[in-house]
Design a protein around this motif. Structure first.
Motif, PDB file in Angstrom:
ATOM      1  N   ALA A  46       7.511   3.087  10.178  1.00 19.13           N
ATOM      2  CA  ALA A  46       8.658   3.773  10.014  1.00 19.13           C
ATOM      3  C   ALA A  46       7.850   5.320  10.306  1.00 19.13           C
ATOM      4  O   ALA A  46       7.671   5.945   9.185  1.00 19.13           O
ATOM      5  N   PRO A  47       7.696   5.916  11.522  1.00 20.59           N
ATOM      6  CA  PRO A  47       6.955   7.082  11.527  1.00 20.59           C
ATOM      7  C   PRO A  47       7.735   8.209  10.904  1.00 20.59           C
ATOM      8  O   PRO A  47       7.295   9.385  10.856  1.00 20.59           O
ATOM      9  N   GLU A  48       9.056   8.071  10.998  1.00 22.31           N
ATOM     10  CA  GLU A  48       9.894   9.040  10.641  1.00 22.31           C
ATOM     11  C   GLU A  48      10.031   9.442   8.950  1.00 22.31           C
ATOM     12  O   GLU A  48      10.478  10.517   8.442  1.00 22.31           O
ATOM     13  N   GLU A  49       9.243   8.446   8.263  1.00 21.39           N
ATOM     14  CA  GLU A  49       9.470   8.439   6.853  1.00 21.39           C
ATOM     15  C   GLU A  49       7.973   8.970   6.450  1.00 21.39           C
ATOM     16  O   GLU A  49       7.099   8.513   6.301  1.00 21.39           O
ATOM     17  N   GLY A  50       8.279  10.451   5.974  1.00 25.18           N
ATOM     18  CA  GLY A  50       6.825  10.941   5.360  1.00 25.18           C
ATOM     19  C   GLY A  50       5.855  11.620   6.564  1.00 25.18           C
ATOM     20  O   GLY A  50       6.210  11.474   7.545  1.00 25.18           O
ATOM     21  N   PRO A  51       5.096  12.498   6.083  1.00 25.68           N
ATOM     22  CA  PRO A  51       4.208  13.031   6.924  1.00 25.68           C
ATOM     23  C   PRO A  51       3.350  12.380   7.910  1.00 25.68           C
ATOM     24  O   PRO A  51       2.949  12.774   9.106  1.00 25.68           O
ATOM     25  N   HIS A  52       2.982  11.019   7.298  1.00 26.14           N
ATOM     26  CA  HIS A  52       2.091  10.169   8.193  1.00 26.14           C
ATOM     27  C   HIS A  52       2.932   8.868   8.409  1.00 26.14           C
ATOM     28  O   HIS A  52       2.188   7.984   8.993  1.00 26.14           O
ATOM     29  N   GLY A  53       4.061   8.466   8.079  1.00 26.33           N
ATOM     30  CA  GLY A  53       4.822   7.521   8.149  1.00 26.33           C
ATOM     31  C   GLY A  53       4.736   6.638   7.078  1.00 26.33           C
ATOM     32  O   GLY A  53       4.270   6.821   6.073  1.00 26.33           O
ATOM     33  N   THR A  54       5.654   5.504   7.127  1.00 25.09           N
ATOM     34  CA  THR A  54       5.680   4.572   6.054  1.00 25.09           C
ATOM     35  C   THR A  54       5.595   3.119   6.511  1.00 25.09           C
ATOM     36  O   THR A  54       6.024   2.803   7.695  1.00 25.09           O
ATOM     37  N   LEU A  55       4.894   2.157   5.765  1.00 21.17           N
ATOM     38  CA  LEU A  55       4.651   0.785   6.286  1.00 21.17           C
ATOM     39  C   LEU A  55       5.621  -0.167   5.438  1.00 21.17           C
ATOM     40  O   LEU A  55       5.808   0.202   4.194  1.00 21.17           O
ATOM     41  N   TYR A  56       6.095  -1.152   6.197  1.00 27.94           N
ATOM     42  CA  TYR A  56       6.803  -2.091   5.513  1.00 27.94           C
ATOM     43  C   TYR A  56       6.476  -3.532   6.016  1.00 27.94           C
ATOM     44  O   TYR A  56       6.059  -3.697   7.031  1.00 27.94           O
ATOM     45  N   GLY A  57       6.929  -4.368   5.142  1.00 26.87           N
ATOM     46  CA  GLY A  57       6.368  -5.685   5.634  1.00 26.87           C
ATOM     47  C   GLY A  57       6.891  -6.628   4.296  1.00 26.87           C
ATOM     48  O   GLY A  57       7.614  -6.374   3.258  1.00 26.87           O
ATOM     49  N   HIS A  58       6.450  -7.723   4.236  1.00 24.58           N
ATOM     50  CA  HIS A  58       6.546  -8.888   3.035  1.00 24.58           C
ATOM     51  C   HIS A  58       5.395  -9.801   3.059  1.00 24.58           C
ATOM     52  O   HIS A  58       4.678 -10.098   3.878  1.00 24.58           O
ATOM     53  N   LEU A  59       5.543 -10.442   1.866  1.00 27.96           N
ATOM     54  CA  LEU A  59       4.388 -11.793   1.679  1.00 27.96           C
ATOM     55  C   LEU A  59       5.153 -12.693   0.853  1.00 27.96           C
ATOM     56  O   LEU A  59       6.264 -12.647   0.208  1.00 27.96           O
TER      57      LEU A  59
ATOM     58  N   ILE B 236      10.111 -14.862  -0.243  1.00 27.12           N
ATOM     59  CA  ILE B 236       9.287 -13.682  -0.065  1.00 27.12           C
ATOM     60  C   ILE B 236       9.564 -12.449  -0.956  1.00 27.12           C
ATOM     61  O   ILE B 236      10.425 -12.604  -1.641  1.00 27.12           O
ATOM     62  N   ILE B 237       8.564 -11.689  -0.861  1.00 28.70           N
ATOM     63  CA  ILE B 237       8.455 -10.301  -1.434  1.00 28.70           C
ATOM     64  C   ILE B 237       8.395  -9.224  -0.899  1.00 28.70           C
ATOM     65  O   ILE B 237       7.427  -9.167   0.276  1.00 28.70           O
ATOM     66  N   GLY B 238       9.181  -8.431  -0.641  1.00 27.69           N
ATOM     67  CA  GLY B 238       9.021  -7.021   0.320  1.00 27.69           C
ATOM     68  C   GLY B 238       8.069  -6.066  -0.316  1.00 27.69           C
ATOM     69  O   GLY B 238       7.791  -6.024  -1.509  1.00 27.69           O
ATOM     70  N   LEU B 239       7.267  -5.435   0.588  1.00 29.79           N
ATOM     71  CA  LEU B 239       6.696  -4.175   0.355  1.00 29.79           C
ATOM     72  C   LEU B 239       6.779  -3.038   1.097  1.00 29.79           C
ATOM     73  O   LEU B 239       7.489  -3.025   2.421  1.00 29.79           O
ATOM     74  N   ARG B 240       6.554  -1.897   0.483  1.00 34.10           N
ATOM     75  CA  ARG B 240       6.654  -0.464   1.099  1.00 34.10           C
ATOM     76  C   ARG B 240       5.438   0.442   0.549  1.00 34.10           C
ATOM     77  O   ARG B 240       5.259   0.451  -0.381  1.00 34.10           O
ATOM     78  N   LEU B 241       5.038   0.955   1.567  1.00 39.45           N
ATOM     79  CA  LEU B 241       3.737   1.642   1.519  1.00 39.45           C
ATOM     80  C   LEU B 241       3.703   2.929   2.373  1.00 39.45           C
ATOM     81  O   LEU B 241       3.616   3.160   3.451  1.00 39.45           O
ATOM     82  N   PRO B 242       4.264   4.119   1.403  1.00 36.15           N
ATOM     83  CA  PRO B 242       4.482   5.357   2.027  1.00 36.15           C
ATOM     84  C   PRO B 242       2.789   5.917   2.375  1.00 36.15           C
ATOM     85  O   PRO B 242       2.053   6.089   1.263  1.00 36.15           O
ATOM     86  N   ILE B 243       2.468   6.333   3.494  1.00 34.71           N
ATOM     87  CA  ILE B 243       1.152   6.651   3.661  1.00 34.71           C
ATOM     88  C   ILE B 243       0.904   8.132   3.375  1.00 34.71           C
ATOM     89  O   ILE B 243       1.550   8.877   3.760  1.00 34.71           O
ATOM     90  N   THR B 244      -0.279   8.116   2.383  1.00 27.62           N
ATOM     91  CA  THR B 244      -0.659   9.432   2.138  1.00 27.62           C
ATOM     92  C   THR B 244      -1.684  10.115   2.675  1.00 27.62           C
ATOM     93  O   THR B 244      -2.127  11.149   2.625  1.00 27.62           O
ATOM     94  N   ARG B 245      -2.645   9.068   3.335  1.00 28.57           N
ATOM     95  CA  ARG B 245      -3.712   9.640   3.970  1.00 28.57           C
ATOM     96  C   ARG B 245      -4.215   8.369   5.163  1.00 28.57           C
ATOM     97  O   ARG B 245      -4.118   7.283   4.837  1.00 28.57           O
ATOM     98  N   LEU B 246      -4.592   8.979   6.238  1.00 28.80           N
ATOM     99  CA  LEU B 246      -4.950   8.123   7.342  1.00 28.80           C
ATOM    100  C   LEU B 246      -6.207   8.408   7.769  1.00 28.80           C
ATOM    101  O   LEU B 246      -7.079   9.622   7.958  1.00 28.80           O
ATOM    102  N   GLU B 247      -7.077   7.267   7.997  1.00 28.41           N
ATOM    103  CA  GLU B 247      -8.564   7.557   8.640  1.00 28.41           C
ATOM    104  C   GLU B 247      -8.563   6.872  10.028  1.00 28.41           C
ATOM    105  O   GLU B 247      -8.111   5.668   9.945  1.00 28.41           O
ATOM    106  N   GLY B 248      -8.744   7.507  10.993  1.00 33.39           N
ATOM    107  CA  GLY B 248      -8.822   6.803  12.380  1.00 33.39           C
ATOM    108  C   GLY B 248      -9.970   7.006  12.905  1.00 33.39           C
ATOM    109  O   GLY B 248     -10.685   8.158  12.793  1.00 33.39           O
ATOM    110  N   LYS B 249     -10.622   5.871  13.668  1.00 39.09           N
ATOM    111  CA  LYS B 249     -12.153   5.968  14.079  1.00 39.09           C
ATOM    112  C   LYS B 249     -11.982   5.251  15.794  1.00 39.09           C
ATOM    113  O   LYS B 249     -11.486   4.120  15.785  1.00 39.09           O
ATOM    114  N   ARG B 250     -12.491   5.938  16.686  1.00 36.87           N
ATOM    115  CA  ARG B 250     -12.424   5.360  18.008  1.00 36.87           C
ATOM    116  C   ARG B 250     -14.061   5.371  18.351  1.00 36.87           C
ATOM    117  O   ARG B 250     -14.277   6.505  19.001  1.00 36.87           O
TER     118      ARG B 250
END
Length: 207
Positions: free
Chosen positions: A45-58, A158-172
């Protein structure tokens, strides 16, 4: 992640694109019992927070959500990757001072992970994940195609998860440190591969 300056990817749009295209991530948490990792489809969810937020479930049976995390969690996303043969470098013919390497794209997303059991939030997550991966199919399946009581029963597993991204590392790492001639040689070598991921990598080499 070790990221030499030549391979640093700091364009947020490009990093987000890698995360979306990866489809499957690995969620890693540090616990008192050691590191725990689970492969998971996540959506951004790119609109949530400066780096986006991840959602999923396990799976509820997965012990990862029950083990308190020490510090931030990490979600790992991999893009195209390919083995690079020294035989593709024209410079090999000049001095033979070349070795094999591996080209790849990777993103590490960090943040505090929240696990939750709320049925309505879980339904929203599985619906969004389903729509994301079904949208390109000729006849997309929808969560609403199944009986509501069946879906509600599945949500209890299942259990939901939310991870608001505080830091991103990108490598190409796509041969940017090689000469133009060597980059062209690698691109041509990978373009002729019978592996789709290596042909995808060929398109990312700057030539």
């Amino acid at each position: 992640m070790y990221v030499p300056p030549a391979f640093h990817e700091d364009d947020l749009a490009a990093v987000h694109a890698t995360m979306r295209e990866a489809r499957l991530a690995n969620l890693v948490t540090a616990t008192a019992e050691g590191l725990v990792a689970t492969p998971l489809p996540l959506f951004l969810a790119p609109e949530e927070g400066p780096h986006g937020t991840l959602y999923g479930h396990l799976a509820r049976a997965n012990p990862q959500w029950k083990q308190p995390s020490t510090g931030d969690a990490m979600a790992l996303f991999m893009g195209p990757d390919a083995y690079v043969s020294p035989t593709w470098y024209p410079s090999k013919l000049e001095h033979h001072k070349v070795v094999p390497t591996w080209n790849y794209v990777a993103v590490h997303a960090y943040g505090p992970v929240e696990f939750f059991e709320d049925a309505d939030r879980l339904l929203d997550i599985v619906t969004r994940l389903t729509n994301l991966h079904e949208q390109s199919r000729p006849r997309p399946w929808a969560v609403t195609d199944a009986p509501e009581n069946f879906i509600r029963a599945q949500l209890r597993g299942i259990i939901g998860l939310r991870l608001p991204i505080t830091r991103l590392e990108g490598k190409r790492k796509m041969s940017q440190n090689r000469s133009e001639a060597d980059r062209q040689g690698v691109a041509a070598g990978l373009a002729g591969s019978d592996r789709a991921s290596e042909r995808d990598a060929a398109k990312l080499i700057p030539v």
